[in-house]
Design an enzyme around this catalytic site. Structure first.
Site, PDB file in Angstrom:
ATOM      1  N   GLN A 105      38.423  48.985 -24.096  1.00  0.00           N
ATOM      2  CA  GLN A 105      38.222  49.612 -25.407  1.00  0.00           C
ATOM      3  C   GLN A 105      38.282  51.127 -25.300  1.00  0.00           C
ATOM      4  O   GLN A 105      38.951  51.798 -26.099  1.00  0.00           O
ATOM      5  CB  GLN A 105      36.852  49.183 -25.964  1.00  0.00           C
ATOM      6  CG  GLN A 105      36.480  49.849 -27.274  1.00  0.00           C
ATOM      7  CD  GLN A 105      37.313  49.363 -28.433  1.00  0.00           C
ATOM      8  OE1 GLN A 105      37.384  48.168 -28.682  1.00  0.00           O
ATOM      9  NE2 GLN A 105      37.964  50.270 -29.161  1.00  0.00           N
ATOM     10  N   ASP A 108      29.219  51.976 -33.348  1.00  0.00           N
ATOM     11  CA  ASP A 108      29.367  50.545 -33.048  1.00  0.00           C
ATOM     12  C   ASP A 108      28.176  49.831 -33.691  1.00  0.00           C
ATOM     13  O   ASP A 108      27.209  50.486 -34.109  1.00  0.00           O
ATOM     14  CB  ASP A 108      29.383  50.359 -31.513  1.00  0.00           C
ATOM     15  CG  ASP A 108      29.588  48.906 -31.081  1.00  0.00           C
ATOM     16  OD1 ASP A 108      30.070  48.091 -31.901  1.00  0.00           O
ATOM     17  OD2 ASP A 108      29.241  48.580 -29.922  1.00  0.00           O
ATOM     18  N   ARG A 119      35.433  37.963 -20.397  1.00  0.00           N
ATOM     19  CA  ARG A 119      34.405  38.494 -21.315  1.00  0.00           C
ATOM     20  C   ARG A 119      33.158  37.659 -21.111  1.00  0.00           C
ATOM     21  O   ARG A 119      33.170  36.446 -21.334  1.00  0.00           O
ATOM     22  CB  ARG A 119      34.881  38.425 -22.767  1.00  0.00           C
ATOM     23  CG  ARG A 119      33.786  38.772 -23.752  1.00  0.00           C
ATOM     24  CD  ARG A 119      34.281  38.987 -25.164  1.00  0.00           C
ATOM     25  NE  ARG A 119      34.966  40.252 -25.304  1.00  0.00           N
ATOM     26  CZ  ARG A 119      35.135  40.910 -26.457  1.00  0.00           C
ATOM     27  NH1 ARG A 119      34.650  40.400 -27.575  1.00  0.00           N
ATOM     28  NH2 ARG A 119      35.768  42.050 -26.495  1.00  0.00           N
ATOM     29  N   HIS A 169      32.737  48.194 -21.554  1.00  0.00           N
ATOM     30  CA  HIS A 169      33.940  47.727 -22.251  1.00  0.00           C
ATOM     31  C   HIS A 169      35.084  48.711 -21.935  1.00  0.00           C
ATOM     32  O   HIS A 169      35.524  49.468 -22.802  1.00  0.00           O
ATOM     33  CB  HIS A 169      33.669  47.652 -23.756  1.00  0.00           C
ATOM     34  CG  HIS A 169      34.632  46.802 -24.528  1.00  0.00           C
ATOM     35  ND1 HIS A 169      35.688  46.136 -23.947  1.00  0.00           N
ATOM     36  CD2 HIS A 169      34.705  46.524 -25.862  1.00  0.00           C
ATOM     37  CE1 HIS A 169      36.352  45.479 -24.884  1.00  0.00           C
ATOM     38  NE2 HIS A 169      35.781  45.697 -26.042  1.00  0.00           N
ATOM     39  N   ARG A 193      44.588  49.112 -28.605  1.00  0.00           N
ATOM     40  CA  ARG A 193      44.123  48.149 -27.602  1.00  0.00           C
ATOM     41  C   ARG A 193      45.332  47.497 -26.930  1.00  0.00           C
ATOM     42  O   ARG A 193      45.368  47.289 -25.717  1.00  0.00           O
ATOM     43  CB  ARG A 193      43.239  47.078 -28.248  1.00  0.00           C
ATOM     44  CG  ARG A 193      41.940  47.573 -28.874  1.00  0.00           C
ATOM     45  CD  ARG A 193      40.988  48.125 -27.831  1.00  0.00           C
ATOM     46  NE  ARG A 193      40.730  47.159 -26.770  1.00  0.00           N
ATOM     47  CZ  ARG A 193      39.851  46.154 -26.840  1.00  0.00           C
ATOM     48  NH1 ARG A 193      39.096  46.014 -27.909  1.00  0.00           N
ATOM     49  NH2 ARG A 193      39.682  45.315 -25.824  1.00  0.00           N
ATOM     50  N   CYS A 211      34.870  50.690 -32.767  1.00  0.00           N
ATOM     51  CA  CYS A 211      35.587  49.699 -31.940  1.00  0.00           C
ATOM     52  C   CYS A 211      35.849  48.417 -32.716  1.00  0.00           C
ATOM     53  O   CYS A 211      36.750  47.662 -32.357  1.00  0.00           O
ATOM     54  CB  CYS A 211      34.797  49.412 -30.669  1.00  0.00           C
ATOM     55  SG  CYS A 211      33.113  48.838 -30.986  1.00  0.00           S
TER      56      CYS A 211
HETATM   57  N1  NVA Z   1      28.724  46.401 -28.601  1.00  0.00           N
HETATM   58  C1  NVA Z   1      29.523  45.352 -29.187  1.00  0.00           C
HETATM   59  C2  NVA Z   1      30.978  45.628 -28.974  1.00  0.00           C
HETATM   60  C3  NVA Z   1      31.895  44.630 -29.599  1.00  0.00           C
HETATM   61  C4  NVA Z   1      33.334  44.944 -29.348  1.00  0.00           C
HETATM   62  C5  NVA Z   1      29.134  44.019 -28.584  1.00  0.00           C
HETATM   63  O1  NVA Z   1      28.959  43.949 -27.365  1.00  0.00           O
HETATM   64  O2  NVA Z   1      28.989  43.059 -29.338  1.00  0.00           O
HETATM   65  N1   CP Z   2      36.517  45.822 -30.146  1.00  0.00           N
HETATM   66  C1   CP Z   2      36.580  44.586 -29.608  1.00  0.00           C
HETATM   67  O1   CP Z   2      36.487  44.395 -28.396  1.00  0.00           O
HETATM   68  O2   CP Z   2      36.777  43.611 -30.529  1.00  0.00           O
HETATM   69  P1   CP Z   2      36.724  42.046 -30.250  1.00  0.00           P
HETATM   70  O3   CP Z   2      35.285  41.692 -29.990  1.00  0.00           O
HETATM   71  O4   CP Z   2      37.242  41.425 -31.522  1.00  0.00           O
HETATM   72  O5   CP Z   2      37.582  41.727 -29.056  1.00  0.00           O
END
Ligand code: NVA
Ligand code: CP
Length: 320
Positions: A144, A236, A114, A141, A304, A276
């Site tokens: 997800q 989101d 990540r 992502h 997930r 999500c």
């Molecule tokens: N768009 C959000 C998704 C989190 C799972 C982010 O990147 O923070």
């Molecule tokens: N939806 C998602 O990826 O959540 P986290 O940021 O908690 O992993």
């Protein structure tokens, strides 16, 4: 190995050793096979194809769902997960990605990463001799969206011909939704405020795929117009990780881009609400919509785990 009883084992075996950096790394058949396998694992908790395998988790951003579901997925499958906190390993002190990637490839069987830049993920993949999985970047992502499609399949029994509606920021979730919906033939309506549209290159790629899978990709401004006939209403956060300084300006830009009871009333009566998570109640989604009878967000979060078990078994399993 994946059980031979799993109907999709042939297609899945051909993913062995591959990376999952983008949903565009999967074709339609592979995506369906992963969803079938996820359902198989959901029903067969006892199957352990990854005994002796280790997944490394290298996360530069916070995570609850992705981190915990990847760790638990490895335990369920008979393997192990280890936390490669970048603040503790040398990459956080400036050791290069290309050196880190080659060293870690000698210890672990796959890496879930990540990070911010898709380019960093790709550099890891270039130098790793093991599968690299996108656990979220600023661009995409994919894990997800596989879980989201699994939730849709469980609810409606099919994916092709359904309409997914996304309201809010044209971010990483939207980029993977574009690819995922197009590949399975699901119509996608996206409503964003001006200036917050998804990348035009991602939209163009989804539209190219959609011509082959016979579905529509629509970019709109008006949430109410987008919501009509929706089978799912998805949103989101307005400000993603890394955009904290823009939060205030985004609150003004996104006013009105909320999933709430009024918007749900415009959708198909069987429509489900997806997010999500993490959610900001009162911003992109109302408390009532998140906690209401149409919400499937907790099933979506659970999925997930099952989707990632399928991904892990496919990438770390034996090839045929
Ligand atoms: N768009 C959000 C998704 C989190 C799972 C982010 O990147 O923070
Ligand atoms: N939806 C998602 O990826 O959540 P986290 O940021 O908690 O992993």
């Amino acid at each position: 190995m994946i059980s031979e009883e799993d109907p999709s084992s042939g297609v899945i075996h051909r993913l062995a050793g591959k990376d999952l950096l983008s949903l565009d790394d999967l074709d339609t058949l592979q995506m369906h096979a992963l969803l079938d396998t996820a359902q198989y694992y959901k029903a067969h908790r006892e199957v352990r194809p990854l005994v002796g395998k280790t997944l490394g988790l290298l996360f530069r951003k916070a995570s609850t769902r992705t981190r915990v579901s990847f760790m638990v997925a490895m335990y369920h499958l008979g393997g192990e997960a280890i936390d490669l906190n970048p603040n503790v390993i040398q990459v956080g002190r400036g050791e290069s990605v290309k050196d880190t990637a080659r060293v870690l490839s000698r210890y672990v069987d796959a890496l879930a990463i990540r990070t911010f830049e898709q380019a960093e993920l790709e550099e890891f993949a270039d130098y790793c001799s093991i599968p690299v999985i996108n656990a979220l970047t600023d661009l995409e992502h994919p894990c997800q969206i596989l879980a989201d499609l699994l939730t849709m399949k469980e609810t409606f029994g099919t994916l092709k011909g359904l309409t997914m509606v996304y309201i809010g920021d044209g971010n990483n979730i939207v980029h993977s939704l574009l690819l995922g919906c197009a590949k399975v033939g699901m119509n996608l309506n996206i409503a964003t405020p001006p200036g917050y549209e998804p990348l035009s290159s991602m939209v163009a790629r989804a539209q190219e795929i959609a011509t082959q899978t016979d579905c529509t990709i629509s970019l709109l401004k008006d949430p109410e117009e987008a919501a009509k006939d929706a089978h799912a209403l998805y949103t989101d956060v307005w400000a993603s990780m890394g955009q904290e300084e823009e939060a205030e300006i985004r609150q003004r830009a996104f006013a009105g881009y909320q999933i709430n009871d009024e918007l749900c009333a415009l959708a198909n009566p069987r429509a489900i609400v997806l997010h999500c998570l993490p959610a900001h109640r009162g911003e992109e989604i109302s408390e009532e919509a998140l906690e209401g009878p149409q919400s499937r967000v907790w099933d979506q979060a659970e999925n997930r785990l099952h989707a990632q078990k399928a991904i892990l078994a496919a990438l770390l399993g034996p090839s045929t």
